[in-house]
Write a protein that holds these residues in place. Structure first.
Motif, short mmCIF file in Angstrom:
data_model
loop_
_atom_site.label_atom_id
_atom_site.label_comp_id
_atom_site.label_asym_id
_atom_site.label_seq_id
_atom_site.Cartn_x
_atom_site.Cartn_y
_atom_site.Cartn_z
N PHE A 110 -12.39 40.49 6.69
CA PHE A 110 -13.37 40.03 7.32
C PHE A 110 -14.56 39.89 6.85
N GLU A 111 -15.03 40.90 6.29
CA GLU A 111 -15.95 41.03 5.57
C GLU A 111 -16.63 40.31 4.32
N ASP A 112 -15.44 40.58 3.57
CA ASP A 112 -15.47 40.13 2.14
C ASP A 112 -15.51 38.54 2.51
N ILE A 113 -14.66 38.22 3.30
CA ILE A 113 -14.72 36.52 3.45
C ILE A 113 -15.79 35.83 4.37
N ARG A 114 -16.63 36.86 4.93
CA ARG A 114 -17.58 36.54 5.97
C ARG A 114 -17.21 35.54 6.78
N ILE A 115 -16.17 36.16 7.62
CA ILE A 115 -15.57 35.33 8.69
C ILE A 115 -15.58 36.20 9.96
N ARG A 116 -15.97 35.80 11.14
CA ARG A 116 -15.94 36.75 12.41
C ARG A 116 -14.70 36.15 13.30
N PRO A 117 -13.97 37.18 13.63
CA PRO A 117 -12.77 36.60 14.59
C PRO A 117 -13.58 36.64 16.12
N ASN A 118 -13.12 35.51 16.55
CA ASN A 118 -13.46 35.49 18.20
C ASN A 118 -12.63 36.24 18.96
N LEU A 119 -11.44 36.80 18.53
CA LEU A 119 -10.73 37.59 19.56
C LEU A 119 -9.46 38.46 18.73
N ILE A 120 -9.28 39.47 19.02
CA ILE A 120 -8.20 40.34 18.27
C ILE A 120 -7.43 40.84 19.46
N GLN A 121 -6.17 40.65 19.06
CA GLN A 121 -5.21 41.70 20.15
C GLN A 121 -4.14 42.30 19.39
N THR A 122 -4.26 43.72 19.62
CA THR A 122 -3.14 44.51 18.67
C THR A 122 -2.13 45.01 19.60
N GLY A 123 -1.05 45.18 19.06
CA GLY A 123 0.21 45.56 19.50
C GLY A 123 0.84 46.78 18.69
N ALA A 124 2.08 47.27 18.72
CA ALA A 124 2.45 48.46 18.18
C ALA A 124 2.42 48.23 16.48
N ILE A 125 3.22 46.78 16.09
CA ILE A 125 3.57 46.64 14.67
C ILE A 125 2.65 45.13 14.39
N SER A 126 2.03 44.67 15.57
CA SER A 126 1.39 43.48 15.00
C SER A 126 0.02 43.17 15.69
N LEU A 127 -0.67 42.19 15.06
CA LEU A 127 -1.91 41.91 15.45
C LEU A 127 -1.96 40.23 15.57
N GLN A 128 -2.65 39.91 16.71
CA GLN A 128 -3.15 38.40 16.70
C GLN A 128 -4.55 38.29 16.50
N VAL A 129 -5.15 37.51 15.70
CA VAL A 129 -6.41 37.07 15.63
C VAL A 129 -7.16 35.52 15.54
N CYS A 130 -7.65 35.43 16.68
CA CYS A 130 -8.12 34.05 16.87
C CYS A 130 -9.73 33.84 16.20
N LEU A 131 -9.57 32.69 15.44
CA LEU A 131 -10.98 32.49 14.66
C LEU A 131 -11.02 30.89 14.72
N ASP A 132 -12.48 30.62 14.30
CA ASP A 132 -12.78 29.00 14.13
C ASP A 132 -11.95 28.52 13.04
N ASP A 133 -11.55 27.39 13.05
CA ASP A 133 -10.83 26.70 11.83
C ASP A 133 -11.78 26.36 10.81
N ARG A 134 -11.99 27.23 10.05
CA ARG A 134 -12.73 26.79 8.51
C ARG A 134 -11.68 26.75 7.75
N THR A 135 -11.22 25.92 7.30
CA THR A 135 -9.95 25.83 6.50
C THR A 135 -9.84 26.63 5.47
N GLU A 136 -10.95 26.41 4.58
CA GLU A 136 -11.06 27.36 3.20
C GLU A 136 -11.13 28.68 3.35
N LYS A 137 -11.87 29.24 4.42
CA LYS A 137 -11.93 30.64 4.67
C LYS A 137 -10.51 31.21 5.11
#
Ligand code: ASP
Ligand code: MG
Length: 420
Positions: A336-363
């Motif tokens: 995230f830091e390298d690409i300079r993108i900020r997630p709007n929401l993160i949810q973590t499970g045992a073996i998975s993660l879901q990340v919600c972000l603005d749709d900036r296609t290139e990033k």
């Protein structure tokens, strides 16, 4: 002393500029700093001039600029009498500066030219407004903000050098002398130590006004808008949106974080540091009290609703079915830091993660490629993110009604859903 910021919508017609004078007549004998934006959609129009110029289309750039010139000349013609000739002369000097540049070939970065061209919108509007106010008996002195706000050369998102800015302001005789009751200047614009114009990011005039308020220890800052104040939701999306009469700085920062477009986020810190209240008020009906934002904690806020469209949900699953622990999380944050993108929401499970972000296609593409080194990656687009702060049962029921919910996240203060 008070600082007033008048945004683009408050100076976009002859009537509205006259209305600014009417408002100011209610503040006789006050020492004021007026920060004036470009008129209406001028900044957008100037961005088109930059695009044409930078793609080598000089004639098109000049034609587009011609209509911007024309609308400002018309405005001056309708508003001014005794100061018309002097103002015309000033406007023509600004026009010449730009036209001279538009005949050239671009040899520097896009962002550099953007700032040299776009800043003219604030110069033109503040010049006309200043002249009109003087004619209307509201004596004021026009100050070129580029002589005050010093920035680095990070064009289009310049960083303010507070020390130099402060010393410029303290040595500006117009700004500090008791004789001048009102000084009128521009928002959004600054300049480098090589006298190149810079801008502070779109909608940056609020921030400029906060800088002046901070450095001059203002009593308060008022942002005059075409709304009655800060609402608990966007009235275009929610019919029942209501005005919030008091908010804390922290709440406004939270609201901005979740995507509410209330005030330019950089505006808060300079005010909070010196406990200077911020008032958001209607220029259409100045008798309304508006919203007061201060360091005081505010209890019993109504549910505050924010909807963000064009969201992407990235599903990440650890490749070897290992737990998602600090190792994988820290890799992900590094990406995230390298690409300079900020997630709007993160949810973590045992073996998975879901990340919600603005749709900036290139990033998003870059992110998917980088994350694929550690995770199985799936992307779902075309989603919306709905956040409610200070939720109630009723607000939550309304929130999920008829929606195809993909993910829910809830804390004590905030509930968020991502839906299709
Ligand atoms: N004129 C600039 C813009 O439209 C700055 C501002 O209005 O705050 O973004
Ligand atoms: Mg604006």
């Amino acid at each position: 002393m008070k600082v007033f910021k008048f945004g683009g919508a408050s100076v976009n017609s002859v009537e509205r500029i006259k209305n600014v004078a009417t408002i100011l007549k209610g503040y006789k004998d006050e020492k004021l700093v007026l920060v004036i934006s470009a008129m209406g959609k001028t900044t957008n129009a100037l961005e088109k001039v930059v695009d044409a110029f930078y793609s080598g289309n000089n004639q098109m750039a000049l034609d587009l600029f011609h209509s911007i010139k024309q609308s400002h000349l018309n405005m001056a013609k309708f508003l001014l009498v005794t100061t018309y000739n002097k103002t015309l002369n000033d406007l023509v000097n600004f026009f010449t500066e730009i036209e001279w540049l538009l005949h050239d070939k671009p040899v520097k970065s896009y962002d550099y030219y953007y700032d040299q061209i776009v800043c003219i919108g604030e110069m033109l509007s503040s010049n006309i407004v200043s002249a009109y106010l003087n004619e209307a008996g509201i004596g004021n002195t026009w100050v070129d903000v580029r002589d005050i706000i010093r920035t680095d050369d990070n064009f289009r998102d310049a960083n303010v050098n507070w020390e130099v800015t402060n010393s410029n302001l303290q040595t500006c005789s117009i700004c500090t002398s008791g004789e001048c009751k009102i000084f009128l200047t521009q928002g959004f614009v600054g300049s480098t130590d090589e006298n190149e114009s810079t801008t502070l990011g779109r909608e940056g005039s609020d921030y400029t006004a906060a800088i002046f308020a901070n450095l001059l220890d203002a009593e308060n800052l008022t942002i005059w808008k075409d709304v009655t104040g800060v609402m608990n939701a966007d009235p275009k999306e929610f019919e029942d949106a209501t005005l919030i009469d008091k908010l804390s700085f922290t709440e406004v920062i939270e609201m901005a974080y979740y995507g509410a477009q209330v005030i330019h986020p950089k505006t808060i810190k300079p005010l909070q540091n010196k406990k200077i209240p911020l008032v958001v008020k209607s220029f259409i009906d100045p008798t309304l009290p508006g919203t007061e934002i201060s360091s005081k904690h505010v209890k019993d806020l109504p549910p505050i609703k924010v909807v963000k469209q064009s969201q992407v949900l990235i599903h990440l699953r650890s490749q070897d079915f290992s737990f998602v622990g600090e190792r994988l999380i820290s890799r992900l944050y590094k990406i995230f830091e390298d690409i300079r993108i900020r997630p709007n929401l993160i949810q973590t499970g045992a073996i998975s993660l879901q990340v919600c972000l603005d749709d900036r296609t290139e990033k998003i593409d870059q992110l998917a490629i980088a994350a694929a080194e550690y995770f199985d990656v799936q992307i779902e687009k075309g989603l919306s993110l709905f956040t409610i702060r200070h939720y109630t049962d009723e607000a939550m029921t309304e929130m999920i009604e008829g929606k195809d919910i993909v993910l829910t996240q809830k804390t004590k203060e905030t509930v968020q859903v991502v839906y299709r």
